[in-house]
Design a protein around this motif. Structure first.
Motif, PDB file in Angstrom:
ATOM      1  N   TYR A 202       0.574  -0.852   0.257  1.00 30.61           N
ATOM      2  CA  TYR A 202       0.009   0.317   0.438  1.00 30.61           C
ATOM      3  C   TYR A 202       0.703   0.965   0.235  1.00 30.61           C
ATOM      4  O   TYR A 202       1.964   1.002   0.430  1.00 30.61           O
ATOM      5  N   ARG A 203       0.596   2.314  -0.714  1.00 28.69           N
ATOM      6  CA  ARG A 203       0.836   3.375  -0.668  1.00 28.69           C
ATOM      7  C   ARG A 203       1.445   4.163   1.157  1.00 28.69           C
ATOM      8  O   ARG A 203       2.905   4.764   1.076  1.00 28.69           O
ATOM      9  N   VAL A 204       0.915   3.802   1.859  1.00 31.03           N
ATOM     10  CA  VAL A 204       1.608   3.505   3.167  1.00 31.03           C
ATOM     11  C   VAL A 204       2.565   3.247   3.339  1.00 31.03           C
ATOM     12  O   VAL A 204       4.059   3.695   4.103  1.00 31.03           O
ATOM     13  N   ASN A 205       2.349   1.926   2.629  1.00 28.84           N
ATOM     14  CA  ASN A 205       4.097   1.200   3.335  1.00 28.84           C
ATOM     15  C   ASN A 205       5.363   1.657   2.594  1.00 28.84           C
ATOM     16  O   ASN A 205       6.047   1.853   2.918  1.00 28.84           O
ATOM     17  N   GLU A 206       4.637   1.929   1.203  1.00 31.63           N
ATOM     18  CA  GLU A 206       5.622   2.813   0.681  1.00 31.63           C
ATOM     19  C   GLU A 206       6.636   3.804   0.924  1.00 31.63           C
ATOM     20  O   GLU A 206       7.205   3.671   0.944  1.00 31.63           O
TER      21      GLU A 206
END
Length: 381
Positions: A41-45
């Motif tokens: 997910y974007r938050v992980n990246e």
């Protein structure tokens, strides 16, 4: 207050609603998309960018700055987000030991997002000497997360910053000047840069090219008198000549420079929050030769390590080939904190441990010297 359960008159209605719950959930699941969930997910990246952890970096270029100073340009595996003024650790295997040292980042923060970063190293000490003499392009090194608080903070710092740099201490200020020039940072920077001779000035052409209405650079030579340069040391008179009003002082250089600068800054009655000093690594202490044994527990393994009284506990473990955590090597970050089981030690300078570390028996090996045989529980690197 205790909860009061209200009995419903038509309690059997709850049973009916419960009976319909499973069919309703099955219907909702059938209505859902058959596409598989994303693997990331974007938050992980974003988290990986902000906190990349240890990663390999290839040395792509070496630049000679002065007779005893070089800049090492690395290409990283992942983008690096950092603030101008921060540092990171650079390490590699030297003989049987993995050795790492913290270096201020000399490149602009924007370059880090393109997987490029630079550190500027003066030939001084074991690992810096190894870099200077042995490192070559295409070599692979391990770098750590950008760390440190030697940065401009708009909430507590003045809009005008006075930078006092000594020798290779110009490194973080060069990064700040680049950040101001490209719009990453917004403050005025006046650099008073002290060096022994004109030949010892690092980044002179680069700094002169960055001079603007927000960036001013003044060179002070202690061992030479030349036109276009101030002569002597950074005194209160010299400071008054180039700055006035409200300002924040940031200084980076040797300990002797800090002591002298403190004496000169007394005339300005600056509050504590207006003076910042970049911490220096802890070195060898001046005591009689003595050798002790360290019993080091790392995970389920136990090691016996010889330690010299003159060197820090961290240095002793590294010399023995143990890969142990380290960052600032000045006692401030707490990254290396380890549980003391037994033994005596001396802390270099002020005790920078958190109150909890002191209370529960943790020490910082990077700034602690052995005064007896010791037993430690050390986290994995």
């Amino acid at each position: 207050m205790s909860f009061v359960f209200k009995k419903q008159i038509f309690g059997f209605m709850d049973l009916l609603r419960f009976k319909k719950m499973v069919p309703k959930r099955r219907k909702k699941l059938e209505e859902g998309s058959p596409a598989p969930l994303p693997t990331t997910y974007r938050v992980n990246e974003t988290a990986k960018t902000l906190h990349p952890g240890y990663q390999s970096a290839k040395l792509v270029r070496i630049e000679q700055n002065t007779a005893d100073t070089k800049t090492y340009v690395f290409e990283t595996q992942r983008p690096l987000y950092f603030r101008a003024g921060q540092y990171l650790t650079v390490g590699c295997k030297v003989g049987e030991s993995f050795v790492a040292r913290p270096y201020a980042i000399s490149s602009a923060p924007r370059a880090g997002l393109s997987k490029i970063l630079s550190v500027t190293v003066k030939k001084c000490g074991f690992f810096s000497g190894y870099l200077f003499d042995k490192a070559k392009e295409e070599d692979i090194f391990t770098i750590g997360d950008p760390s440190g608080e030697f940065c401009y903070e708009p909430i507590k710092d003045s809009k005008q910053v006075l930078a006092l740099a000594g020798g290779s201490g110009i490194t973080p200020f060069y990064s700040m000047a680049q950040a101001i020039a490209d719009g990453t940072e917004d403050f005025s920077l006046t650099i008073l840069y002290g060096a022994k001779t004109e030949a010892d000035i690092i980044f002179r052409k680069e700094l002169d090219a960055l001079v603007s209405d927000k960036i001013k650079v003044v060179y002070i030579l202690s061992n030479e008198e030349k036109e276009g340069f101030e002569h002597g040391f950074i005194t209160s008179e010299l400071i008054k000549k180039y700055v006035s009003g409200d300002f924040t002082v940031m200084m980076c250089g040797p300990g002797a420079m800090y002591a002298f600068a403190d004496s000169q800054l007394k005339d300005f009655n600056l509050p504590i929050k207006r003076v910042k000093k970049e911490a220096n690594c802890v070195g060898v202490r001046d005591v009689k030769d003595a050798e002790y044994t360290l019993t080091v527990h790392i995970g389920f393994e136990t090691y016996k390590v010889k330690a010299q009284a003159k060197e820090t506990i961290l240095t002793a473990m590294e010399r023995a080939g143990l890969q142990v955590p380290s960052k600032c090597r000045a006692g401030g970050c707490g990254f290396c904190h380890s549980k003391l089981v037994s033994g005596k030690f001396t802390i270099a300078g002020a005790d920078k441990r958190r109150l909890a570390d002191t209370k529960f028996g943790y020490i910082h090996p990077c700034c602690s010297y052995p005064d007896s045989d010791m037993e430690l529980i050390v986290p994995r690197a």
